[in-house]
Write a protein that holds these residues in place. Structure first.
Motif, PDB file in Angstrom:
ATOM      1  N   PRO A  44      15.838  -7.360 -10.032  1.00  0.00           N
ATOM      2  CA  PRO A  44      16.194  -8.557  -9.256  1.00  0.00           C
ATOM      3  C   PRO A  44      17.329  -8.260  -8.276  1.00  0.00           C
ATOM      4  O   PRO A  44      18.264  -7.512  -8.594  1.00  0.00           O
ATOM      5  CB  PRO A  44      16.646  -9.553 -10.323  1.00  0.00           C
ATOM      6  CG  PRO A  44      16.020  -9.071 -11.593  1.00  0.00           C
ATOM      7  CD  PRO A  44      15.973  -7.578 -11.481  1.00  0.00           C
ATOM      8  N   GLY A  45      17.224  -8.808  -7.075  1.00  0.00           N
ATOM      9  CA  GLY A  45      18.274  -8.626  -6.079  1.00  0.00           C
ATOM     10  C   GLY A  45      18.150  -7.364  -5.257  1.00  0.00           C
ATOM     11  O   GLY A  45      18.916  -7.172  -4.310  1.00  0.00           O
ATOM     12  N   PHE A  46      17.206  -6.492  -5.597  1.00  0.00           N
ATOM     13  CA  PHE A  46      17.003  -5.266  -4.823  1.00  0.00           C
ATOM     14  C   PHE A  46      15.759  -5.447  -3.957  1.00  0.00           C
ATOM     15  O   PHE A  46      14.697  -5.809  -4.459  1.00  0.00           O
ATOM     16  CB  PHE A  46      16.815  -4.063  -5.757  1.00  0.00           C
ATOM     17  CG  PHE A  46      16.775  -2.736  -5.041  1.00  0.00           C
ATOM     18  CD1 PHE A  46      17.928  -1.975  -4.897  1.00  0.00           C
ATOM     19  CD2 PHE A  46      15.586  -2.251  -4.498  1.00  0.00           C
ATOM     20  CE1 PHE A  46      17.894  -0.755  -4.245  1.00  0.00           C
ATOM     21  CE2 PHE A  46      15.545  -1.033  -3.838  1.00  0.00           C
ATOM     22  CZ  PHE A  46      16.705  -0.287  -3.710  1.00  0.00           C
ATOM     23  N   PRO A  47      15.862  -5.213  -2.640  1.00  0.00           N
ATOM     24  CA  PRO A  47      14.724  -5.431  -1.745  1.00  0.00           C
ATOM     25  C   PRO A  47      13.639  -4.350  -1.903  1.00  0.00           C
ATOM     26  O   PRO A  47      13.446  -3.506  -1.032  1.00  0.00           O
ATOM     27  CB  PRO A  47      15.361  -5.389  -0.356  1.00  0.00           C
ATOM     28  CG  PRO A  47      16.553  -4.510  -0.510  1.00  0.00           C
ATOM     29  CD  PRO A  47      17.072  -4.763  -1.905  1.00  0.00           C
ATOM     30  N   SER A  48      12.924  -4.393  -3.015  1.00  0.00           N
ATOM     31  CA  SER A  48      11.919  -3.369  -3.297  1.00  0.00           C
ATOM     32  C   SER A  48      10.656  -3.577  -2.468  1.00  0.00           C
ATOM     33  O   SER A  48      10.325  -4.694  -2.062  1.00  0.00           O
ATOM     34  CB  SER A  48      11.540  -3.389  -4.781  1.00  0.00           C
ATOM     35  OG  SER A  48      12.598  -2.937  -5.584  1.00  0.00           O
ATOM     36  N   SER A  49       9.966  -2.487  -2.245  1.00  0.00           N
ATOM     37  CA  SER A  49       8.629  -2.543  -1.658  1.00  0.00           C
ATOM     38  C   SER A  49       7.754  -1.534  -2.384  1.00  0.00           C
ATOM     39  O   SER A  49       8.250  -0.597  -3.011  1.00  0.00           O
ATOM     40  CB  SER A  49       8.682  -2.232  -0.162  1.00  0.00           C
ATOM     41  OG  SER A  49       9.267  -0.958   0.067  1.00  0.00           O
ATOM     42  N   LEU A  50       6.438  -1.733  -2.325  1.00  0.00           N
ATOM     43  CA  LEU A  50       5.485  -0.912  -3.054  1.00  0.00           C
ATOM     44  C   LEU A  50       4.494  -0.289  -2.085  1.00  0.00           C
ATOM     45  O   LEU A  50       4.094  -0.916  -1.105  1.00  0.00           O
ATOM     46  CB  LEU A  50       4.717  -1.751  -4.076  1.00  0.00           C
ATOM     47  CG  LEU A  50       5.549  -2.552  -5.079  1.00  0.00           C
ATOM     48  CD1 LEU A  50       4.629  -3.395  -5.937  1.00  0.00           C
ATOM     49  CD2 LEU A  50       6.389  -1.630  -5.939  1.00  0.00           C
ATOM     50  N   ARG A  51       4.079   0.942  -2.371  1.00  0.00           N
ATOM     51  CA  ARG A  51       3.013   1.571  -1.613  1.00  0.00           C
ATOM     52  C   ARG A  51       1.683   0.945  -2.028  1.00  0.00           C
ATOM     53  O   ARG A  51       1.385   0.821  -3.209  1.00  0.00           O
ATOM     54  CB  ARG A  51       2.982   3.075  -1.896  1.00  0.00           C
ATOM     55  CG  ARG A  51       1.799   3.816  -1.285  1.00  0.00           C
ATOM     56  CD  ARG A  51       1.938   3.992   0.214  1.00  0.00           C
ATOM     57  NE  ARG A  51       3.053   4.838   0.553  1.00  0.00           N
ATOM     58  CZ  ARG A  51       2.971   6.157   0.729  1.00  0.00           C
ATOM     59  NH1 ARG A  51       1.805   6.765   0.597  1.00  0.00           N
ATOM     60  NH2 ARG A  51       4.037   6.860   1.047  1.00  0.00           N
ATOM     61  N   VAL A  52       0.877   0.561  -1.054  1.00  0.00           N
ATOM     62  CA  VAL A  52      -0.424  -0.034  -1.328  1.00  0.00           C
ATOM     63  C   VAL A  52      -1.483   0.794  -0.615  1.00  0.00           C
ATOM     64  O   VAL A  52      -1.413   1.010   0.593  1.00  0.00           O
ATOM     65  CB  VAL A  52      -0.496  -1.502  -0.860  1.00  0.00           C
ATOM     66  CG1 VAL A  52      -1.886  -2.063  -1.102  1.00  0.00           C
ATOM     67  CG2 VAL A  52       0.543  -2.334  -1.589  1.00  0.00           C
ATOM     68  N   LEU A  53      -2.470   1.291  -1.380  1.00  0.00           N
ATOM     69  CA  LEU A  53      -3.566   2.076  -0.831  1.00  0.00           C
ATOM     70  C   LEU A  53      -4.867   1.335  -1.107  1.00  0.00           C
ATOM     71  O   LEU A  53      -5.281   1.215  -2.265  1.00  0.00           O
ATOM     72  CB  LEU A  53      -3.612   3.470  -1.476  1.00  0.00           C
ATOM     73  CG  LEU A  53      -2.359   4.337  -1.331  1.00  0.00           C
ATOM     74  CD1 LEU A  53      -2.519   5.624  -2.128  1.00  0.00           C
ATOM     75  CD2 LEU A  53      -2.105   4.664   0.129  1.00  0.00           C
ATOM     76  N   PRO A  54      -5.529   0.814  -0.065  1.00  0.00           N
ATOM     77  CA  PRO A  54      -6.782   0.077  -0.289  1.00  0.00           C
ATOM     78  C   PRO A  54      -7.853   0.970  -0.905  1.00  0.00           C
ATOM     79  O   PRO A  54      -7.954   2.153  -0.599  1.00  0.00           O
ATOM     80  CB  PRO A  54      -7.184  -0.363   1.128  1.00  0.00           C
ATOM     81  CG  PRO A  54      -5.919  -0.290   1.922  1.00  0.00           C
ATOM     82  CD  PRO A  54      -5.117   0.828   1.329  1.00  0.00           C
ATOM     83  N   LEU A  55      -8.656   0.387  -1.786  1.00  0.00           N
ATOM     84  CA  LEU A  55      -9.685   1.129  -2.502  1.00  0.00           C
ATOM     85  C   LEU A  55     -11.037   0.443  -2.371  1.00  0.00           C
ATOM     86  O   LEU A  55     -11.125  -0.774  -2.297  1.00  0.00           O
ATOM     87  CB  LEU A  55      -9.320   1.233  -3.991  1.00  0.00           C
ATOM     88  CG  LEU A  55      -7.999   1.943  -4.315  1.00  0.00           C
ATOM     89  CD1 LEU A  55      -7.642   1.701  -5.759  1.00  0.00           C
ATOM     90  CD2 LEU A  55      -8.118   3.423  -4.033  1.00  0.00           C
ATOM     91  N   ALA A  56     -12.088   1.265  -2.375  1.00  0.00           N
ATOM     92  CA  ALA A  56     -13.429   0.715  -2.321  1.00  0.00           C
ATOM     93  C   ALA A  56     -13.852   0.178  -3.685  1.00  0.00           C
ATOM     94  O   ALA A  56     -14.547  -0.824  -3.777  1.00  0.00           O
ATOM     95  CB  ALA A  56     -14.407   1.782  -1.848  1.00  0.00           C
ATOM     96  N   THR A  57     -13.435   0.854  -4.763  1.00  0.00           N
ATOM     97  CA  THR A  57     -13.759   0.389  -6.106  1.00  0.00           C
ATOM     98  C   THR A  57     -12.533  -0.278  -6.718  1.00  0.00           C
ATOM     99  O   THR A  57     -11.397   0.053  -6.365  1.00  0.00           O
ATOM    100  CB  THR A  57     -14.205   1.561  -6.992  1.00  0.00           C
ATOM    101  OG1 THR A  57     -13.206   2.577  -6.965  1.00  0.00           O
ATOM    102  CG2 THR A  57     -15.517   2.125  -6.480  1.00  0.00           C
ATOM    103  N   PRO A  58     -12.723  -1.220  -7.630  1.00  0.00           N
ATOM    104  CA  PRO A  58     -11.603  -2.053  -8.088  1.00  0.00           C
ATOM    105  C   PRO A  58     -10.487  -1.262  -8.771  1.00  0.00           C
ATOM    106  O   PRO A  58     -10.731  -0.391  -9.580  1.00  0.00           O
ATOM    107  CB  PRO A  58     -12.268  -3.017  -9.074  1.00  0.00           C
ATOM    108  CG  PRO A  58     -13.696  -3.043  -8.689  1.00  0.00           C
ATOM    109  CD  PRO A  58     -13.998  -1.669  -8.180  1.00  0.00           C
ATOM    110  N   ALA A  59      -9.286  -1.580  -8.419  1.00  0.00           N
ATOM    111  CA  ALA A  59      -8.071  -1.165  -9.125  1.00  0.00           C
ATOM    112  C   ALA A  59      -7.004  -2.162  -8.728  1.00  0.00           C
ATOM    113  O   ALA A  59      -6.099  -1.868  -7.971  1.00  0.00           O
ATOM    114  CB  ALA A  59      -7.661   0.258  -8.782  1.00  0.00           C
ATOM    115  N   ALA A  60      -7.142  -3.385  -9.215  1.00  0.00           N
ATOM    116  CA  ALA A  60      -6.374  -4.515  -8.706  1.00  0.00           C
ATOM    117  C   ALA A  60      -4.912  -4.457  -9.133  1.00  0.00           C
ATOM    118  O   ALA A  60      -4.554  -3.880 -10.159  1.00  0.00           O
ATOM    119  CB  ALA A  60      -6.999  -5.815  -9.187  1.00  0.00           C
ATOM    120  N   VAL A  61      -4.063  -5.069  -8.322  1.00  0.00           N
ATOM    121  CA  VAL A  61      -2.639  -5.188  -8.596  1.00  0.00           C
ATOM    122  C   VAL A  61      -2.258  -6.660  -8.544  1.00  0.00           C
ATOM    123  O   VAL A  61      -2.620  -7.366  -7.604  1.00  0.00           O
ATOM    124  CB  VAL A  61      -1.797  -4.408  -7.572  1.00  0.00           C
ATOM    125  CG1 VAL A  61      -0.317  -4.557  -7.880  1.00  0.00           C
ATOM    126  CG2 VAL A  61      -2.189  -2.948  -7.577  1.00  0.00           C
TER     127      VAL A  61
END
Length: 305
Positions: A252-269
């Motif tokens: 909390p309080g830290f401006p985090s960001s996440l790497r997102v790599l789109p996928l053709a087969t499901p691997a939901a977040v």
């Protein structure tokens, strides 16, 4: 007829009995010295012995050994099986030593030998086999990478069984940093989904991978830059026929960001509401109200052994 023989007196018998140990014991010790010296610790019974050989990743195995002080030029021999291919040996002046650059899911035979002895077979450990870890999940994107802001969120990545390629009882998670910025993580847990309820709720096999409340890791884990980060191996039974959940509590309080790599087969977040610390919540109790996307957040690879 008298032949001049006189029976020994009691004093003479006593003297003979006293002389027996003085004659017999040295002979027994002399004949049995090769074995008795070990029993009485007259010489060191330890030569060279491998204590363990354990995979530390998909490409490395750590070998721990002991040797007597008379061995000063030790090396680790490596043979790839089943081809019996000899690899370049490694100098092993101290234990443990790590063999790197190996192939995933491959068995190797190890032996520690002393280079300075002419009779190598007498100054070498018995061979020990060990297998590198398998890759159970790898990121293969079909679109350009991007970042997703997630300050203080609980983030749960669900990996479907169609994307898992191996099972095992030891798990190693490798994280990938955001394309820009950083992610600050307080907790990471691994589990299967619960049998009923929300698809991001944990089953009872919830296992900590990283926890900031642990005295051994008292600071948040900051993921940034270009390098992947390998988390410690944990004992967890990963079943490739079942979906897998990896849950992250972002600081909390830290401006985090996440790497997102789109996928053709499901691997939901799933991105839960900010301010929640729910990575360690078991079974059906995670707060609803999240945004779901199809992609990879933070996880570069999962290895099992």
């Amino acid at each position: 007829m008298d032949f001049g023989y006189a029976a020994p007196s009691m004093a003479e018998w006593a003297l003979l009995l006293l002389l027996v140990p003085a004659v017999v014991v040295p002979v027994v010790l002399l004949l049995g010295f090769a074995g008795c010296d070990l029993v009485f610790k007259l010489r060191d019974p330890i030569s060279i012995s491998i204590l363990s050989a354990v995979a530390t990743s998909r490409s490395s195995i750590a070998v721990e050994w002991i040797a007597g002080p008379e061995y000063s030029s030790l090396r680790l021999e490596i043979v790839q099986l089943p081809e019996e291919t000899s690899l370049e040996s490694i100098d092993a002046p101290t234990s443990p030593v790590e063999a790197t650059g190996l192939q995933p899911g491959t068995t190797y035979r190890f032996r520690v030998v002393d280079d300075e002895d002419d009779d190598e077979d007498n100054d070498a450990s018995s061979p020990v086999n060990a297998e590198t870890m398998f890759v159970a999940f790898d990121t293969v994107a079909d679109g350009p990478p991007g970042d997703q802001p997630a300050q203080g969120f609980c983030v749960v990545q669900r990996i479907e069984e169609t994307r898992l390629t191996a099972s095992g009882s030891r798990v190693r998670i490798i994280l990938i940093p955001p394309a820009a910025g950083a992610a600050s993580i307080d907790r990471i847990y691994i589990s299967q989904p619960a049998a009923a309820g929300d698809p991001y709720d944990s089953a009872g096999d919830l296992t900590p991978v990283f926890d900031v409340s642990n005295p051994a890791t008292p600071l948040p884990l900051v993921v940034q830059g270009a390098a992947e980060i390998a988390l410690p191996i944990v004992d967890y039974t990963l079943d490739e026929t079942q979906p897998l959940l990896i849950a992250f509590d972002l600081t909390p309080g830290f401006p985090s960001s996440l790497r997102v790599l789109p996928l053709a087969t499901p691997a939901a977040v799933a991105f839960f509401q900010p301010g929640l610390q729910e990575a360690g919540v078991v079974g059906g109790n995670r707060t609803p109200g999240y945004a779901s996307i199809n992609g990879i957040a933070l996880i570069a690879r999962i290895e099992v052994g």
